[in-house]
Design a protein around this motif. Structure first.
Motif, PDB file in Angstrom:
ATOM      1  N   GLN A  18     -11.392   4.538  -7.410  1.00 13.49           N
ATOM      2  CA  GLN A  18     -10.347   3.740  -6.764  1.00 13.49           C
ATOM      3  C   GLN A  18      -9.695   4.542  -5.654  1.00 13.49           C
ATOM      4  OE1 GLN A  18      -7.801   2.690 -10.053  1.00 13.49           O
ATOM      5  NE2 GLN A  18      -8.458   0.561  -9.913  1.00 13.49           N
ATOM      6  N   LYS A  19      -9.442   3.874  -4.584  1.00  8.28           N
ATOM      7  CA  LYS A  19      -8.818   4.535  -3.448  1.00  8.28           C
ATOM      8  C   LYS A  19      -7.315   4.644  -3.668  1.00  8.28           C
ATOM      9  CE  LYS A  19     -12.224   3.253  -0.059  1.00  8.28           C
ATOM     10  NZ  LYS A  19     -13.161   4.250  -0.370  1.00  8.28           N
ATOM     11  N   GLU A  20      -6.791   5.825  -3.376  1.00  2.00           N
ATOM     12  CA  GLU A  20      -5.358   6.064  -3.531  1.00  2.00           C
ATOM     13  C   GLU A  20      -4.542   5.080  -2.693  1.00  2.00           C
ATOM     14  OE1 GLU A  20      -2.202   9.594  -2.565  1.00  2.00           O
ATOM     15  OE2 GLU A  20      -4.213  10.176  -3.195  1.00  2.00           O
ATOM     16  N   MET A  21      -5.040   4.759  -1.513  1.00  6.20           N
ATOM     17  CA  MET A  21      -4.322   3.840  -0.638  1.00  6.20           C
ATOM     18  C   MET A  21      -4.169   2.465  -1.274  1.00  6.20           C
ATOM     19  SD  MET A  21      -5.155   2.879   3.325  1.00  6.20           S
ATOM     20  CE  MET A  21      -6.662   2.007   2.912  1.00  6.20           C
ATOM     21  N   ALA A  22      -5.211   1.982  -1.947  1.00  8.07           N
ATOM     22  CA  ALA A  22      -5.146   0.670  -2.586  1.00  8.07           C
ATOM     23  C   ALA A  22      -4.094   0.656  -3.687  1.00  8.07           C
ATOM     24  CB  ALA A  22      -6.513   0.276  -3.142  1.00  8.07           C
ATOM     25  N   VAL A  23      -4.039   1.740  -4.465  1.00  2.90           N
ATOM     26  CA  VAL A  23      -3.038   1.838  -5.518  1.00  2.90           C
ATOM     27  C   VAL A  23      -1.645   1.898  -4.902  1.00  2.90           C
ATOM     28  CG1 VAL A  23      -2.168   3.268  -7.418  1.00  2.90           C
ATOM     29  CG2 VAL A  23      -4.625   2.843  -7.187  1.00  2.90           C
ATOM     30  N   ASP A  24      -1.488   2.627  -3.801  1.00  5.10           N
ATOM     31  CA  ASP A  24      -0.194   2.691  -3.112  1.00  5.10           C
ATOM     32  C   ASP A  24       0.246   1.300  -2.651  1.00  5.10           C
ATOM     33  OD1 ASP A  24      -0.059   5.422  -3.495  1.00  5.10           O
ATOM     34  OD2 ASP A  24      -0.666   5.929  -1.439  1.00  5.10           O
ATOM     35  N   VAL A  25      -0.688   0.524  -2.115  1.00  2.21           N
ATOM     36  CA  VAL A  25      -0.373  -0.841  -1.657  1.00  2.21           C
ATOM     37  C   VAL A  25       0.077  -1.696  -2.838  1.00  2.21           C
ATOM     38  CG1 VAL A  25      -1.365  -2.971  -0.724  1.00  2.21           C
ATOM     39  CG2 VAL A  25      -1.836  -0.784   0.389  1.00  2.21           C
ATOM     40  N   LEU A  26      -0.657  -1.633  -3.943  1.00  4.17           N
ATOM     41  CA  LEU A  26      -0.300  -2.438  -5.112  1.00  4.17           C
ATOM     42  C   LEU A  26       1.028  -1.986  -5.709  1.00  4.17           C
ATOM     43  CD1 LEU A  26      -3.804  -2.867  -6.738  1.00  4.17           C
ATOM     44  CD2 LEU A  26      -2.514  -4.533  -5.389  1.00  4.17           C
ATOM     45  N   ASN A  27       1.304  -0.677  -5.701  1.00  2.00           N
ATOM     46  CA  ASN A  27       2.606  -0.192  -6.167  1.00  2.00           C
ATOM     47  C   ASN A  27       3.731  -0.693  -5.268  1.00  2.00           C
ATOM     48  OD1 ASN A  27       1.880   1.214  -8.492  1.00  2.00           O
ATOM     49  ND2 ASN A  27       1.356   3.053  -7.345  1.00  2.00           N
ATOM     50  N   ALA A  28       3.516  -0.683  -3.953  1.00  2.00           N
ATOM     51  CA  ALA A  28       4.537  -1.193  -3.025  1.00  2.00           C
ATOM     52  C   ALA A  28       4.768  -2.676  -3.250  1.00  2.00           C
ATOM     53  CB  ALA A  28       4.108  -0.923  -1.578  1.00  2.00           C
ATOM     54  N   LEU A  29       3.700  -3.407  -3.518  1.00  2.00           N
ATOM     55  CA  LEU A  29       3.837  -4.840  -3.790  1.00  2.00           C
ATOM     56  C   LEU A  29       4.635  -5.065  -5.072  1.00  2.00           C
ATOM     57  CD1 LEU A  29       3.066  -7.721  -2.936  1.00  2.00           C
ATOM     58  CD2 LEU A  29       0.934  -7.439  -4.231  1.00  2.00           C
ATOM     59  N   ARG A  30       4.359  -4.276  -6.091  1.00  2.00           N
ATOM     60  CA  ARG A  30       5.103  -4.391  -7.348  1.00  2.00           C
ATOM     61  C   ARG A  30       6.576  -4.049  -7.123  1.00  2.00           C
ATOM     62  NH1 ARG A  30       2.168  -1.540 -10.826  1.00  2.00           N
ATOM     63  NH2 ARG A  30       3.211   0.411 -10.335  1.00  2.00           N
ATOM     64  N   ASP A  31       6.845  -2.985  -6.364  1.00  2.00           N
ATOM     65  CA  ASP A  31       8.229  -2.610  -6.084  1.00  2.00           C
ATOM     66  C   ASP A  31       8.964  -3.727  -5.342  1.00  2.00           C
ATOM     67  OD1 ASP A  31       7.735  -0.197  -7.316  1.00  2.00           O
ATOM     68  OD2 ASP A  31       7.627   0.955  -5.446  1.00  2.00           O
ATOM     69  N   TYR A  32       8.274  -4.372  -4.408  1.00  2.00           N
ATOM     70  CA  TYR A  32       8.877  -5.509  -3.696  1.00  2.00           C
ATOM     71  C   TYR A  32       9.233  -6.607  -4.692  1.00  2.00           C
ATOM     72  CZ  TYR A  32       9.227  -9.915  -1.290  1.00  2.00           C
ATOM     73  OH  TYR A  32       9.677 -11.146  -0.897  1.00  2.00           O
ATOM     74  N   ARG A  33       8.321  -6.899  -5.597  1.00  2.00           N
ATOM     75  CA  ARG A  33       8.566  -7.972  -6.567  1.00  2.00           C
ATOM     76  C   ARG A  33       9.740  -7.623  -7.469  1.00  2.00           C
ATOM     77  NH1 ARG A  33       3.808 -10.073  -9.688  1.00  2.00           N
ATOM     78  NH2 ARG A  33       5.328 -11.687 -10.078  1.00  2.00           N
ATOM     79  N   VAL A  34       9.887  -6.363  -7.854  1.00  2.00           N
ATOM     80  CA  VAL A  34      11.024  -5.939  -8.671  1.00  2.00           C
ATOM     81  C   VAL A  34      12.326  -6.174  -7.902  1.00  2.00           C
ATOM     82  CG1 VAL A  34      12.173  -3.924  -9.694  1.00  2.00           C
ATOM     83  CG2 VAL A  34       9.727  -4.306 -10.081  1.00  2.00           C
ATOM     84  N   SER A  35      12.341  -5.802  -6.624  1.00  2.00           N
ATOM     85  CA  SER A  35      13.537  -6.021  -5.797  1.00  2.00           C
ATOM     86  C   SER A  35      13.829  -7.502  -5.646  1.00  2.00           C
ATOM     87  CB  SER A  35      13.347  -5.387  -4.420  1.00  2.00           C
ATOM     88  OG  SER A  35      13.303  -3.990  -4.521  1.00  2.00           O
ATOM     89  N   GLU A  36      12.779  -8.292  -5.450  1.00  2.00           N
ATOM     90  CA  GLU A  36      12.965  -9.746  -5.296  1.00  2.00           C
ATOM     91  C   GLU A  36      13.549 -10.355  -6.566  1.00  2.00           C
ATOM     92  OE1 GLU A  36      10.448 -13.520  -3.646  1.00  2.00           O
ATOM     93  OE2 GLU A  36       9.424 -12.151  -5.012  1.00  2.00           O
ATOM     94  N   GLN A  37      13.044  -9.935  -7.718  1.00  2.00           N
ATOM     95  CA  GLN A  37      13.565 -10.464  -8.979  1.00  2.00           C
ATOM     96  C   GLN A  37      15.019 -10.059  -9.185  1.00  2.00           C
ATOM     97  OE1 GLN A  37      12.091 -12.779 -10.753  1.00  2.00           O
ATOM     98  NE2 GLN A  37      10.504 -12.682  -9.184  1.00  2.00           N
ATOM     99  N   ALA A  38      15.367  -8.848  -8.818  1.00  2.24           N
ATOM    100  CA  ALA A  38      16.760  -8.404  -8.940  1.00  2.24           C
ATOM    101  C   ALA A  38      17.659  -9.237  -8.029  1.00  2.24           C
ATOM    102  CB  ALA A  38      16.874  -6.916  -8.600  1.00  2.24           C
TER     103      ALA A  38
END
Length: 194
Positions: A18-38
């Motif tokens: 797995q590419k580190e960049m892909a994981v970084d993108v998915l982590n950023a997407l998850r962080d966005y969703r956490v902020s949106e839910q808050a």
């Protein structure tokens, strides 16, 4: 967000390919969703409304902007709730002054629902600044960047909408070894976006 989860890729598996960049993108997407839910929790709290209530208002605003009428049955179908729950929700929103029942323009036997002007103003006041900030971020993208981001988000939506059970093995573990707890990119307590 736990930095250790970010470093390990959380539940995206431990595949060294797995590419580190892909994981970084998915982590950023998850962080966005956490902020949106808050943000959604803060909005519900400040407006003293439940999530379905806010979603109902959104659908009514959209219908009005599109020149469509919304009957209680239509709104209940959009929200995915029973007619009894819909009646309770409508009664609550009428009592709070957020919506009103009106006669259907072409069917004397039917009623339609409309958000009140005061409700529209309250939502604009509560969410206006946040929407402007989000629009500023999106507007800063070049046309090429906007096309890439839009395609990515559409593809991610399709990936989530087409999840099936073929990768599930006993006990909720997937074929790649990740646990089946939650959805990729989802955070605990996630619910429907605005």
């Amino acid at each position: 967000m736990d930095a250790d989860h970010h470093a390990k890729g959380y539940w995206y598996g431990k595949d060294p390919v797995q590419k580190e960049m892909a994981v970084d993108v998915l982590n950023a997407l998850r962080d966005y969703r956490v902020s949106e839910q808050a943000m959604r929790r803060r909005t519900r709290s400040s407006m003293l409304m439940g999530e379905k209530d806010l979603l109902a208002l959104r659908y009514l605003f959209e219908a009005e902007a599109d020149g469509r009428v919304m009957k209680p049955k239509d709104l209940g179908e959009r929200l995915g709730i029973t007619s009894a729950s819909m009646t309770t929700l409508i009664d609550r929103l009428v009592e709070s002054g957020h919506i009103r029942r009106e006669p259907h323009p072409t069917d004397r036997r039917a009623l339609i629902l409309r958000a009140t002007p005061a409700s529209d103003q309250e939502v604009r006041h509560t969410l206006g600044g946040m929407h402007r900030r989000m629009m500023d971020v999106a507007s800063a993208l070049s046309p090429e960047e906007a096309a890439v981001v839009t395609a990515f988000l559409r593809d991610m939506r399709q990936a989530l909408d087409t999840v099936d059970d073929e990768n599930t093995v006993d006990g909720g573990n997937t074929a790649d070894g990740a646990t089946g707890h939650g959805e990729p990119g989802a955070a605990a307590g996630d619910s429907q976006p605005s």
